[in-house]
Write a protein that holds these residues in place. Structure first.
Motif, PDB file in Angstrom:
ATOM      1  N   MET A 101      42.140  39.729  30.858  1.00 56.27           N
ATOM      2  CA  MET A 101      42.672  41.071  30.683  1.00 56.27           C
ATOM      3  C   MET A 101      41.253  41.469  30.375  1.00 56.27           C
ATOM      4  SD  MET A 101      46.272  41.160  28.753  1.00 56.27           S
ATOM      5  CE  MET A 101      46.467  42.376  27.917  1.00 56.27           C
ATOM      6  N   LYS A 102      40.155  41.404  29.561  1.00 60.41           N
ATOM      7  CA  LYS A 102      38.868  42.139  28.882  1.00 60.41           C
ATOM      8  C   LYS A 102      38.267  42.439  30.315  1.00 60.41           C
ATOM      9  CE  LYS A 102      36.374  42.426  25.004  1.00 60.41           C
ATOM     10  NZ  LYS A 102      36.887  41.855  23.759  1.00 60.41           N
ATOM     11  N   LYS A 146      46.802  31.806  26.168  1.00 58.85           N
ATOM     12  CA  LYS A 146      46.762  32.739  25.664  1.00 58.85           C
ATOM     13  C   LYS A 146      45.264  33.094  25.291  1.00 58.85           C
ATOM     14  CE  LYS A 146      50.764  32.064  23.061  1.00 58.85           C
ATOM     15  NZ  LYS A 146      51.473  32.712  21.461  1.00 58.85           N
ATOM     16  N   THR A 147      44.426  32.842  24.760  1.00 58.54           N
ATOM     17  CA  THR A 147      43.210  33.181  25.639  1.00 58.54           C
ATOM     18  C   THR A 147      42.321  33.007  26.537  1.00 58.54           C
ATOM     19  OG1 THR A 147      42.735  31.737  23.526  1.00 58.54           O
ATOM     20  CG2 THR A 147      40.952  32.091  23.982  1.00 58.54           C
ATOM     21  N   GLN A 184      43.907  34.663  28.929  1.00 60.20           N
ATOM     22  CA  GLN A 184      45.015  35.597  29.876  1.00 60.20           C
ATOM     23  C   GLN A 184      44.044  36.759  28.881  1.00 60.20           C
ATOM     24  OE1 GLN A 184      48.909  35.611  28.489  1.00 60.20           O
ATOM     25  NE2 GLN A 184      50.051  37.580  29.898  1.00 60.20           N
ATOM     26  N   SER A 185      43.959  36.619  27.527  1.00 62.23           N
ATOM     27  CA  SER A 185      43.190  37.306  27.161  1.00 62.23           C
ATOM     28  C   SER A 185      42.111  38.503  27.136  1.00 62.23           C
ATOM     29  CB  SER A 185      42.840  37.445  25.387  1.00 62.23           C
ATOM     30  OG  SER A 185      42.448  38.136  24.830  1.00 62.23           O
TER      31      SER A 185
END
Length: 100
Positions: free
Chosen positions: A67-68, A60-61, A63-64
């Motif tokens: 995206m950033k 999840k980290t 993926q975040s």
């Protein structure tokens, strides 16, 4: 003759006692081994679950962060930063070289 059969009976009883003792020790040993393997397996399962949660959290980290990065690398963001820093896009300064 009774003495001979009594000796055989005593030997048989001693053999039965030894056999019972060995059998009991074997069963108890198997039970203890089974118990400790169950405990070991249980602790390994807990560790696997913990590591699985860590992997999910890290995914999840990641993926975040991806995206950033994509957001920061977008053309609109680059142009706004360039304008803020006083840079301008001048297409007349671009030269196209053709190979012949």
């Amino acid at each position: 003759m009774k003495k001979n059969s009594n000796k055989k009976l005593v030997k048989l009883q001693k053999f039965e006692k030894k056999f019972t003792l060995v059998g009991t020790v074997a069963i108890l040993s198997l039970w203890v081994i089974s118990f400790f393997t169950e405990v070991s397996l249980s602790s390994l399962n807990v560790e696997v679950e913990r590591l699985g949660k860590q992997v999910n959290k890290q995914e999840k980290t990641n993926q975040s962060l991806t995206m950033k990065i994509n957001e920061l690398a977008s053309l609109e963001n680059i142009q706004s930063v360039a304008n803020y820093e006083g840079l301008a896009y001048n297409s007349s300064n671009i030269l196209i070289v053709n190979k012949k």
